[in-house]
Design a protein around this motif. Sequence first.
Motif, PDB file in Angstrom:
ATOM      1  N   LYS A  91     -11.252 -23.803   2.357  1.00 47.89           N
ATOM      2  CA  LYS A  91     -11.485 -23.025   3.574  1.00 47.89           C
ATOM      3  C   LYS A  91     -10.251 -23.119   4.449  1.00 47.89           C
ATOM      4  O   LYS A  91      -9.650 -24.188   4.585  1.00 47.89           O
ATOM      5  CB  LYS A  91     -12.704 -23.560   4.337  1.00 47.89           C
ATOM      6  CG  LYS A  91     -13.029 -22.785   5.607  1.00 47.89           C
ATOM      7  CD  LYS A  91     -13.401 -21.342   5.314  1.00 47.89           C
ATOM      8  CE  LYS A  91     -13.756 -20.595   6.605  1.00 47.89           C
ATOM      9  NZ  LYS A  91     -14.024 -19.155   6.324  1.00 47.89           N
ATOM     10  N   TYR A  93      -8.417 -21.775   8.344  1.00 50.72           N
ATOM     11  CA  TYR A  93      -8.566 -21.162   9.666  1.00 50.72           C
ATOM     12  C   TYR A  93      -7.177 -20.862  10.217  1.00 50.72           C
ATOM     13  O   TYR A  93      -6.261 -21.683  10.111  1.00 50.72           O
ATOM     14  CB  TYR A  93      -9.279 -22.115  10.639  1.00 50.72           C
ATOM     15  CG  TYR A  93     -10.770 -22.216  10.431  1.00 50.72           C
ATOM     16  CD1 TYR A  93     -11.628 -21.215  10.869  1.00 50.72           C
ATOM     17  CD2 TYR A  93     -11.319 -23.338   9.813  1.00 50.72           C
ATOM     18  CE1 TYR A  93     -12.996 -21.309  10.689  1.00 50.72           C
ATOM     19  CE2 TYR A  93     -12.696 -23.442   9.623  1.00 50.72           C
ATOM     20  CZ  TYR A  93     -13.528 -22.421  10.075  1.00 50.72           C
ATOM     21  OH  TYR A  93     -14.880 -22.526   9.890  1.00 50.72           O
ATOM     22  N   TYR A 118     -18.464 -27.663   9.373  1.00 51.80           N
ATOM     23  CA  TYR A 118     -18.450 -26.561   8.406  1.00 51.80           C
ATOM     24  C   TYR A 118     -18.827 -27.053   7.012  1.00 51.80           C
ATOM     25  O   TYR A 118     -19.702 -26.483   6.349  1.00 51.80           O
ATOM     26  CB  TYR A 118     -17.061 -25.902   8.390  1.00 51.80           C
ATOM     27  CG  TYR A 118     -16.910 -24.903   7.265  1.00 51.80           C
ATOM     28  CD1 TYR A 118     -17.407 -23.615   7.394  1.00 51.80           C
ATOM     29  CD2 TYR A 118     -16.294 -25.267   6.063  1.00 51.80           C
ATOM     30  CE1 TYR A 118     -17.288 -22.693   6.365  1.00 51.80           C
ATOM     31  CE2 TYR A 118     -16.168 -24.361   5.031  1.00 51.80           C
ATOM     32  CZ  TYR A 118     -16.672 -23.078   5.175  1.00 51.80           C
ATOM     33  OH  TYR A 118     -16.570 -22.191   4.137  1.00 51.80           O
ATOM     34  N   GLN A 122     -21.938 -26.247   4.388  1.00 58.88           N
ATOM     35  CA  GLN A 122     -21.650 -25.637   3.095  1.00 58.88           C
ATOM     36  C   GLN A 122     -22.189 -26.475   1.932  1.00 58.88           C
ATOM     37  O   GLN A 122     -22.680 -25.928   0.938  1.00 58.88           O
ATOM     38  CB  GLN A 122     -20.136 -25.422   2.938  1.00 58.88           C
ATOM     39  CG  GLN A 122     -19.567 -24.387   3.888  1.00 58.88           C
ATOM     40  CD  GLN A 122     -20.309 -23.066   3.821  1.00 58.88           C
ATOM     41  OE1 GLN A 122     -20.523 -22.503   2.744  1.00 58.88           O
ATOM     42  NE2 GLN A 122     -20.724 -22.558   4.978  1.00 58.88           N
TER      43      GLN A 122
END
Length: 326
Positions: A91, A93, A118, A122
Motif C-alpha cells: 500500500k 500514500y 489500515y 485489511q
Amino acid sequence: MTTRIADIIQPEVFTPYTIQRTMELSALIQSGIAENNSEFDSLASGPNTLINMPFWDDLTGEPEVMHDEGDTTPGKIQARQDMARKLGFVKSYGVNALSAMLSGDDPMRAIANLFADYWNRQYQQILLSILDGVFAAPNMAEKVHDITAAEGEKAYINGRTFIDATQKMGDAKDLLTGVMMHSAVEAHLAKNDLIEYRPESEGKIEVPYFMGKRVIVDDAMPFDTQTGAAVAYLFGQGAIAWGNGSHKDIQETEVVRKGLSLAGEDILVNRKISILHPRGVAWVEPEGGTEKTFPSLTELEDGNNWTRVYEPKAVRIVKFMFKIDE
C-alpha cells in the motif's frame, strides 16, 4: 523550509513500529484467535512461498494385554503435512494523503499509526477471503452448521442454536473461545440481552461476549439486510497462525520522490510479507501458481486451493449460517 516525508520516515524504525502497532490493534490477536510468535515470523521470512508445517497424526489402536511371554506389536505414528502460503501485499500514500500528519508532534509515529490502522482492517478482510476458500473446500462440509433453511425460530441465532454450532467440535467444543459476526447480528443479540460486556484488562473499553465467547465485530462479515441471513465464524485459541516476514530483496518501507511532477510528490510505500494460515487446512497450490509470487484474494477464496489435513475436531474453526429475527 518544507518538511518532506524522507526527512521524517526512518525505515528501520517505521517498519517494526507499524508491525507492532498492527498487532496491538488487532482484535484477532487480542482475542487469541490468531497467534503470532517468533516461529511464525521466521517461517514467513523463509526462502519459499510455500511453507511446510508438518504434524503428527494422533495415536490410535487398542492397547495390548500384558503377558509374561511374547512381544508387543509396535504401532505406527504417521507424520503428515500442513501447508501455508506466503502472502504479499503493498500500500502506498502520496504526500497529499499524509500532509496533515507532517505538522504533528511526532509525525513518523502518526503516519505509522495510520498504516497500522489500515493493515489491521485489511488483515481481517484477508482472513475473511481465506475463510471463504477454506469452507468451500469439499472436506470442510462437516465444519459448517447451516440452519438458514429451517422453519421459524429454528433458523434464528440464539443460545440453543449457537450451542448446536459449537457441537460441530464434539467433545473439543470447549476449545472455542471467540466468534466473529456482523454488527447487525451483535446489535440483535444485544437487544435480546444475549451480549455481555466485560471491561478489557486496562479498563478503557468494554469487550462484548456471547455465550462466553469473545465477539469480534466486522461489517465485512456476510449479512443480508433483506432476509436477515448471516454468517458467524467460531474460533478456538490459536486457530490462525500469523507470521510477519521480511525478505532481503524486498524493501518493506520506501519513500519515492517523483521529481518530474509539477509540484514534486513524495510517495510512502509499505509492503507486507506474511502468513495468515488456518491451522490444519492446507493450501493446495493451483496449477501454474508457482509462476506467481503471491496469491490474489480471488485465489484465496477458491475452495479448490484448500484441503483439510487435521481431523475435523482439531480444526478450531466452525462456520455458523443462520438468520436474525427483526
